[in-house]
Design a protein around this motif. Structure first.
Motif, PDB file in Angstrom:
ATOM      1  N   ARG A   1      -7.104  -1.091  -5.292  1.00 31.98           N
ATOM      2  CA  ARG A   1      -6.881  -0.546  -6.553  1.00 31.98           C
ATOM      3  C   ARG A   1      -7.640  -0.772  -7.649  1.00 31.98           C
TER       4      ARG A   1
ATOM      5  N   TRP B   1     -10.449   1.759  -7.168  1.00 30.36           N
ATOM      6  CA  TRP B   1      -9.918   3.009  -7.371  1.00 30.36           C
ATOM      7  C   TRP B   1     -10.139   3.488  -9.205  1.00 30.36           C
ATOM      8  N   GLU B   2      -9.584   2.383  -9.908  1.00 32.73           N
ATOM      9  CA  GLU B   2      -9.589   2.536 -11.141  1.00 32.73           C
ATOM     10  C   GLU B   2     -10.940   2.608 -11.752  1.00 32.73           C
TER      11      GLU B   2
ATOM     12  N   TRP C   1       1.570  -0.753  -6.483  1.00 35.73           N
ATOM     13  CA  TRP C   1       0.688  -0.761  -5.198  1.00 35.73           C
ATOM     14  C   TRP C   1      -0.669  -1.396  -5.334  1.00 35.73           C
ATOM     15  N   ASP C   2      -1.156  -2.181  -4.405  1.00 34.92           N
ATOM     16  CA  ASP C   2      -2.585  -2.896  -4.358  1.00 34.92           C
ATOM     17  C   ASP C   2      -3.432  -1.911  -3.646  1.00 34.92           C
ATOM     18  N   TYR C   3      -3.237  -0.961  -2.850  1.00 32.08           N
ATOM     19  CA  TYR C   3      -3.829  -0.149  -1.804  1.00 32.08           C
ATOM     20  C   TYR C   3      -3.640   1.328  -1.996  1.00 32.08           C
ATOM     21  N   LEU C   4      -4.512   2.308  -1.948  1.00 37.44           N
ATOM     22  CA  LEU C   4      -4.062   3.596  -1.946  1.00 37.44           C
ATOM     23  C   LEU C   4      -4.874   4.186  -0.740  1.00 37.44           C
TER      24      LEU C   4
ATOM     25  N   TYR D   1       0.737  -1.210   0.114  1.00 39.97           N
ATOM     26  CA  TYR D   1       0.157  -0.043  -0.019  1.00 39.97           C
ATOM     27  C   TYR D   1       0.867   1.184  -0.034  1.00 39.97           C
TER      28      TYR D   1
END
Length: 317
Positions: A158, A161-162, A92-95, A4
């Motif tokens: 992610r 998010w996208e 990254w996998d998490y923001l 992350y």
């Protein structure tokens, strides 16, 4: 193990920011990168950020010029997006969007990410914002935690998010993101057992009246239905008739129309929000009619279509 990244827009938080840094440094599961965006601070916040970046290779400090005034909603989003550009090349996998006036336990992010790993459809999550009262943490009154995550600490998967296209640079961004996610089938929720201490009073920078005006404008941006807003203001008036919050909330919403303020223009989004809110109003009306029927059994109940109240999201708040 999933990675992350954290983006922290911060402005004039020299008194509180060191505790946020200490909380991050102590994490049992540290981020791949932490971007601190000093949004034109006039105190020692920038110096504190630079010191943290020198001491820890996974921390970066970015400095923006002082615009000379606060810009509620849009200002923090401008800083946030500038920070996002510095993690665009990372896998990254998490923001995480994290405020600079928070304190939390060393295993906070480890436990948060565990929720995501256990629920593949969880798109947005975060801890419970609390305030310390008489030595203990007390949760702040907030919208439905089964849907809403406070903007101070939001974690985005992610893929979610996208799909939602990031965050809008307008007041109400922290409601629009969740509604967009729900519309696309993602779950969003607060983790009530993971408490996050907020070190300053929310809404204090603009004053209570202006804070409620800002909330009303945010509801306009998020395409809240006029009937739903009327009901929301009426409910606020019944709770606090002398505070002026209902009037301020309504004025903020109305001012969006008067000023032709930009808002979400996606027709599918508007239909989703309106359907949720009108279903909720019908559901509440049905509950009241059933209560009335029990009190007055000789009177026929109102004819209303009940919505699925258990599935309502923040559009009902």
């Amino acid at each position: 193990m999933a990675d992350y990244v954290v983006i922290t827009p911060v402005r004039n938080e020299a008194e509180r920011f060191p505790r946020t840094i200490a909380s991050m440094v102590a994490q049992t599961r540290r981020p791949l990168r932490w971007i601190i965006v000093d949004d034109g601070s006039t105190d020692e916040t920038g110096t504190i950020a630079d010191r943290a970046a020198r001491d820890h290779e996974w921390i970066r400090a970015l400095h923006r010029p002082d615009r000379g005034h606060r810009l509620p909603g849009a200002g923090v989003m401008d800083a946030f997006h500038e920070g996002c550009a510095l993690v665009a090349d990372l896998d990254w996998d998490y923001l995480v969007k994290l405020d600079g006036d928070l304190a939390f336990e060393p295993d906070y992010f480890e436990r948060c990410l565990r929720h995501f790993e256990e629920d593949p459809k969880l798109g947005i999550g975060g801890g419970l914002i609390c305030r310390r009262v008489d030595g203990r943490l007390v949760a702040e009154a907030a919208d439905d935690p089964a849907f809403h995550v406070r903007g101070a600490t939001k974690i985005y998967r992610r893929a979610c998010w996208e799909e939602i296209g990031g965050l809008i640079r307008l007041p109400g961004w922290d409601t629009v993101d969740e509604l967009m996610a729900n519309m696309r089938g993602w779950r969003t929720r607060t983790f009530p057992e993971l408490m996050v201490e907020q070190l300053k009073e929310t809404g204090s920078a603009d004053g209570r009246w202006q804070n409620w005006v800002k909330n009303g404008l945010a509801n306009y941006v998020a395409r809240y239905h006029p009937l739903f807003m009327l009901a929301k203001c009426f409910r606020r008036f019944l709770r606090c008739p002398w505070s002026g919050s209902a009037l301020a909330l309504g004025w903020g919403y109305l001012s969006g129309y008067l000023k032709h303020f930009p808002r979400v223009e996606d027709p599918a989004f508007r239909q989703f929000v309106w359907r949720q809110q009108l279903d909720h109003l019908c559901f509440r009306s049905s509950l009241w009619s059933k209560r009335l029927a029990r009190l007055q059994p000789d009177r026929a109940p109102f004819s209303t279509a009940a919505g699925t109240g258990s599935e309502m999201n923040s559009a009902a708040h």
